[in-house]
Enzyme design. Structure first.
Site, PDB file in Angstrom:
ATOM      1  N   GLY A 104      80.195  81.737  80.339  1.00  0.00           N
ATOM      2  CA  GLY A 104      81.023  80.745  79.672  1.00  0.00           C
ATOM      3  C   GLY A 104      80.785  80.780  78.176  1.00  0.00           C
ATOM      4  O   GLY A 104      79.747  80.336  77.694  1.00  0.00           O
TER       5      GLY A 104
ATOM      6  N   HIS B 293      79.932  80.278  72.739  1.00  0.00           N
ATOM      7  CA  HIS B 293      80.080  81.287  71.684  1.00  0.00           C
ATOM      8  C   HIS B 293      79.150  80.990  70.511  1.00  0.00           C
ATOM      9  O   HIS B 293      78.670  81.905  69.832  1.00  0.00           O
ATOM     10  CB  HIS B 293      81.543  81.435  71.256  1.00  0.00           C
ATOM     11  CG  HIS B 293      81.998  80.560  70.148  1.00  0.00           C
ATOM     12  ND1 HIS B 293      82.456  79.277  70.373  1.00  0.00           N
ATOM     13  CD2 HIS B 293      82.080  80.765  68.812  1.00  0.00           C
ATOM     14  CE1 HIS B 293      82.806  78.740  69.222  1.00  0.00           C
ATOM     15  NE2 HIS B 293      82.579  79.603  68.261  1.00  0.00           N
TER      16      HIS B 293
ATOM     17  N   LYS C 251      78.815  55.459  80.833  1.00  0.00           N
ATOM     18  CA  LYS C 251      79.904  56.429  80.935  1.00  0.00           C
ATOM     19  C   LYS C 251      81.154  55.676  81.350  1.00  0.00           C
ATOM     20  O   LYS C 251      81.085  54.671  82.073  1.00  0.00           O
ATOM     21  CB  LYS C 251      79.584  57.502  81.984  1.00  0.00           C
ATOM     22  CG  LYS C 251      80.312  58.808  81.759  1.00  0.00           C
ATOM     23  CD  LYS C 251      79.616  59.651  80.701  1.00  0.00           C
ATOM     24  CE  LYS C 251      80.169  61.065  80.651  1.00  0.00           C
ATOM     25  NZ  LYS C 251      79.386  61.931  79.755  1.00  0.00           N
TER      26      LYS C 251
END
Length: 360
Positions: free
Chosen positions: A188, A194, A88
């Site tokens: 969320g 979604h 990372k």
């Protein structure tokens, strides 16, 4: 300055976050770049993980975040069955104020200097367009736009993987992988949430959503008026008859208060780092709440960016993400056999895979 350095070195060599193979501190004065690249493990292959662009309170906080996130990527990539270790990077600063083409190009040169030991991608504060710029200096860049040879948005496959984790949870708990007739609360409903709602509705689930952004809620409810809206997450987790709770926003969604109030039998969502502190996984188990480890079920995105290195193929990626169903079931079986929470079982399996690879 000495105190800060001592603190960073202690984090590197002596803390629970330590044990990393390599940590690179990067600075380009001309562009203002200050970055940290952390490689936790390359036992399974080149380290793969995103680039976070964030206004950290201190350099030490940035290093600590890079170490923690890269360690998490090792576990995620191991459980996803990828030929990649964990890495990372963090860029220090407010992206709204200091992000520039020159800074991203300088960052790309630093990543390229590692010679392929680290493959970067998007994370908080960085986007597909940013990776297109980084890729001009570094061929070990994923998460690029389709116009530049990449796969673009990974949210569809991330949601698909979470959906597979939910199906596995239903299979384990209720003996049937379908979510038909199950009441699922999604906290969320942005990029990933979604899409998850679409998968749930197509499988016959009853869906309740909440989001701090009204436009995100409307994007779900306008085409799907059958979806119920909770005023906030606190109300959502207390919903009577809730079967599954899906945290898909910020980390730390599962703390002492939320676990005590939770009505759902299953927690399975896309958010990273859902457990607010060590011990929460035991609290969930003590309440007979089945927890599908976040870094296992939300691995669809990293599966996609890894596939991009071969020349992205959506169907191939979706087939790989489908295996999250089997992986999640295997974790539940290991947890039951060892008498431990699923989060601990996932860690054990990932650690075993990395250890075996390191011995080869």
């Amino acid at each position: 300055m000495t105190d800060v350095t001592d603190g960073v070195l202690h984090t590197l060599f002596h803390s629970d976050q330590g044990g990393h193979e390599q940590v690179v501190v990067c600075q380009d004065r001309a562009s203002g770049l200050k970055a940290v690249i952390a490689l936790h493990s390359t036992a399974l292959g080149p380290a793969l993980g995103g680039t976070r662009f964030y206004p950290y309170a201190s350099e030490e906080a940035a290093v600590a975040d890079a170490l923690n996130l890269s360690r998490g990527m090792s576990y995620k990539n191991a459980m996803a069955g990828l030929g990649h270790g964990g890495g990372k990077a963090v860029i220090i600063g407010d992206p709204a104020l200091i992000k520039s083409e020159e800074l991203l190009l300088a960052y790309g040169r630093f990543v390229a200097s590692l010679g392929g030991r680290y493959v970067t991608a998007c994370d908080v504060g960085t986007y597909v367009a940013d990776m297109d710029v980084v890729a001009r200096e570094c061929r070990w860049t994923t998460g690029r736009s389709p116009e530049n040879g990449g796969a673009g948005d990974s949210s569809v496959l991330t949601a698909y993987g979470v959906f597979q984790g939910m199906r596995a949870s239903a299979q384990h708990l209720w003996g049937d992988p379908t979510l038909r007739g199950r009441k699922v609360g999604v906290a969320g409903v942005g990029k990933v949430g979604h899409h998850l709602v679409e998968y749930l509705l197509s499988d016959g689930a009853e869906v309740i959503v909440t989001d701090v952004r009204e436009e995100s809620v409307r994007r779900v409810t306008d085409p799907h008026p059958e979806v119920t809206v909770a005023v906030d997450t606190d109300a959502l987790i207390r919903t009577e008859g809730l079967d599954i709770y899906a945290p898909c926003a910020l980390g730390g969604a599962l703390d002492d208060a939320s676990v005590a109030a939770l009505t759902a039998r299953v927690v399975c969502g896309a958010a990273n780092n859902q457990l607010a502190h060590p011990g929460v996984e035991k609290d969930l188990a003590d309440r007979s709440v089945l927890y599908a480890p976040d870094y296992v079920v939300n691995a669809g995105g990293v599966i996609q960016v890894a596939d991009e290195l071969q020349g992205f193929d959506f169907d191939r990626c979706k087939a790989k993400a489908s295996k999250i169903f089997d992986t999640t079931l295997a974790i539940f079986a290991r947890a039951k056999a060892d008498g431990i929470p699923p989060a601990a079982a996932a860690d054990r399996i990932a650690e075993q895979r990395m250890a075996e690879a390191a011995r080869r």
